[in-house]
Enzyme design. Structure first.
Site, PDB file in Angstrom:
ATOM      1  N   SER A 168       0.856  -1.181   0.000  1.00 14.36           N
ATOM      2  CA  SER A 168       0.000   0.000   0.000  1.00 14.36           C
ATOM      3  C   SER A 168       0.894   1.234   0.000  1.00 14.36           C
ATOM      4  CB  SER A 168      -0.889   0.017   1.244  1.00 14.36           C
ATOM      5  OG  SER A 168      -0.110   0.358   2.372  1.00 14.36           O
ATOM      6  N   LYS A 169       0.239   2.373  -0.008  1.00 14.23           N
ATOM      7  CA  LYS A 169       0.987   3.647  -0.054  1.00 14.23           C
ATOM      8  C   LYS A 169       1.970   3.773   1.107  1.00 14.23           C
ATOM      9  CE  LYS A 169      -1.223   6.324  -3.355  1.00 14.23           C
ATOM     10  NZ  LYS A 169      -2.665   6.059  -3.467  1.00 14.23           N
TER      11      LYS A 169
END
Ligand code: GLU
Length: 484
Positions: free
Chosen positions: A247-248
């Site tokens: 994820s980010k």
């Protein structure tokens, strides 16, 4: 003869092309290219609120940058609404689906009742028990309805190319008779996907593991529509180095970010190819042609793949070193121009200099950005001095530093030809004359020539700079030391 494989990448244009999507696209592309098949692109833009043209463009750009070319014009899912509806109607006509008039309030009631009983909600099929006359009457009256698929008994199974046999008892699929058409006439996701995959004559659906739970519904729809099933391959999820879903939080996850960080598409493809595929042995660095040749479903893995940005950088360094100089040159020229250091025309006007610069720096850099940073002292007149090195190599003993630079200058200025063969003995003799080792002489000299201490070899630096600039930089350094 086996049919020509047809595969598709089906991104939803709700963001950039991210690493997971690019990996899926690449595997589809590799399979198609390996088997002489076709690779298609379908933009799944039915979620009007979240889909944007900017995202579609970003996905196309990412694919183009990676060189993942598609063989037919892209299909836009939203444009196929009439066919999705017609296919849902076919399900109704075939008796595989029925109209459901339950209101949201009624369904909420059923849901709460199931909850109270401690059971998972399953639609109780009350509308499937309506008589044909009742249905006709309500349709006539204009009552809103959804179309539900009538879930058969038994189980739904397939042999997944990655996971082997996967089976779901039908009673565990979704919430019972699932909806295929909403009351506003729009298809739900699985209906649209199956309708499009049939129309596009897709023979192998290769996508992320997160779609495994959709597959039994899709298989039931194919069967009810009387269409042959494609093969399915569900690729493993991608995790960060901490073992959590990528994820980010893990840093850049958009392919475009890596492009802007100076990662080569060759390296990105190679790195992505290893996220869920093993070419066999300990082979890792491959060109695209080699990947196509080696790609095989036997090497597909079920285990989550780990996205390690350091490995990507390493991979990039390998490709920087190995790729043909002619392929590298325009990309570095573009980055040099982008950084405002020189124009591509300036570089083209000095081909020998530029080639030497590339040869010397590509083995020392892991990204194009890093290469460009290292090239700054050779492209710009003003130097950025490393303050620590200045303090240590010049200012600790300014008189000695000045004397060493003076001796170097004299040795270099006296050379009849500007080449390493002549520089080496001259500088060694100068060091000897000063009573120091060559390293002691080279350190302040390197700093004078480049502003930093980590550079290619001394003679290579001098060759890159040429006589006039080298001597001028030594003079400027001595002036600086004297003034300090
Ligand atoms: N649009 C879906 C996604 O982006 C892919 C659907 C599919 O490959 O079947 O996850």
């Amino acid at each position: 003869m086996a049919p020509v494989p047809r595969l598709r990448f089906a991104p939803s244009p709700t963001g950039y092309l991210h690493v997971g999507g690019a990996r899926t696209a690449l595997f589809n592309w590799l399979y198609a290219r390996k088997h002489g098949g076709q690779f298609l692109l379908r933009v799944e833009d039915t979620d009007r609120a979240r889909s944007t043209d900017a995202s579609t463009r970003a996905i196309f750009e990412g694919m183009e940058w990676l060189g993942l070319d598609w063989d037919e014009p892209p299909v836009y899912q939203g444009a196929n609404l009439p066919r999705h509806q017609a296919d849902a109607r076919r399900l109704l006509d075939a008796g595989a689906a029925y109209r459901c008039f339950c209101t949201a309030a009624e369904l909420d009631e059923q849901r709460s009742a199931a909850e109270a009983r401690g059971e998972a909600f399953r639609y109780d099929r009350r509308c499937d028990r309506l008589t044909a006359e009742e249905v006709a009457r309500r349709v006539e009256r204009g009552d809103p309805y959804v179309v539900r698929f009538r879930m058969p008994e038994g189980e739904t199974a397939w042999v997944d190319m990655v996971h082997g046999r996967i089976a779901f008892p039908n009673k565990d699929i979704g919430e019972g008779d699932f909806i295929v058409l909403r009351s506003d006439g729009t298809p739900i996701y699985n209906m649209a996907v199956v309708s499009d995959d049939i129309a596009m004559a897709i023979t192998l659906v290769m996508r992320g593991d997160d779609h495994i739970s959709n597959t039994p519904k899709q298989i039931l729809l194919y069967q009810a529509l009387g269409s042959p099933l494609p093969q399915f391959a569900h690729l493993p999820m991608i995790h960060g180095t901490d073992g959590k879903k990528l994820s980010k939080r893990h840093g850049a996850t958009a392919v475009g970010d890596y492009r802007h960080l100076g990662i080569l598409p060759e390296a990105m493809n190679n790195f992505l190819a290893l996220l869920g595929w093993n070419p066999g042995g300990d082979r890792e660095v491959m060109t695209r042609a080699e990947m196509v040749e080696l790609f095989s479903e036997d090497g597909l893995s079920r285990k989550a793949a780990v996205f390690d940005p350091q490995k990507l950088e390493w991979m990039n360094g390998q490709h920087l070193m190995a790729m043909p100089l002619d392929a590298l040159a325009p990309r570095v020229a573009e980055a040099v121009e982008g950084a405002g250091l020189a124009t591509a025309a300036d570089l083209a006007a000095r081909p020998d200099f530029f080639r030497l610069l590339l040869e010397l720096l590509r083995v020392r850099a892991r990204t194009i950005d890093e290469l460009v940073r290292q090239a700054v002292p050779y492209l710009r007149d003003a130097l950025d001095f490393d303050a620590d090195a200045v303090a240590k190599l010049w200012l600790k003993d300014p008189a000695q530093a000045d004397a060493l630079l003076g001796a170097s200058r004299e040795a270099l200025a006296g050379l009849s030809s500007w080449d390493a063969a002549a520089m080496e003995p001259a500088l060694r003799a100068a060091a000897e004359g000063m009573g120091v080792g060559a390293g002691k002489l080279f350190q302040p000299l390197r700093l004078a020539l480049t502003g930093v201490t980590a550079t290619p070899g001394m003679f290579d630096v001098l060759m890159l700079l040429g006589r006039d600039r080298s001597l001028a930089r030594i003079d400027a350094a001595r002036a600086r030391i004297g003034a300090a």
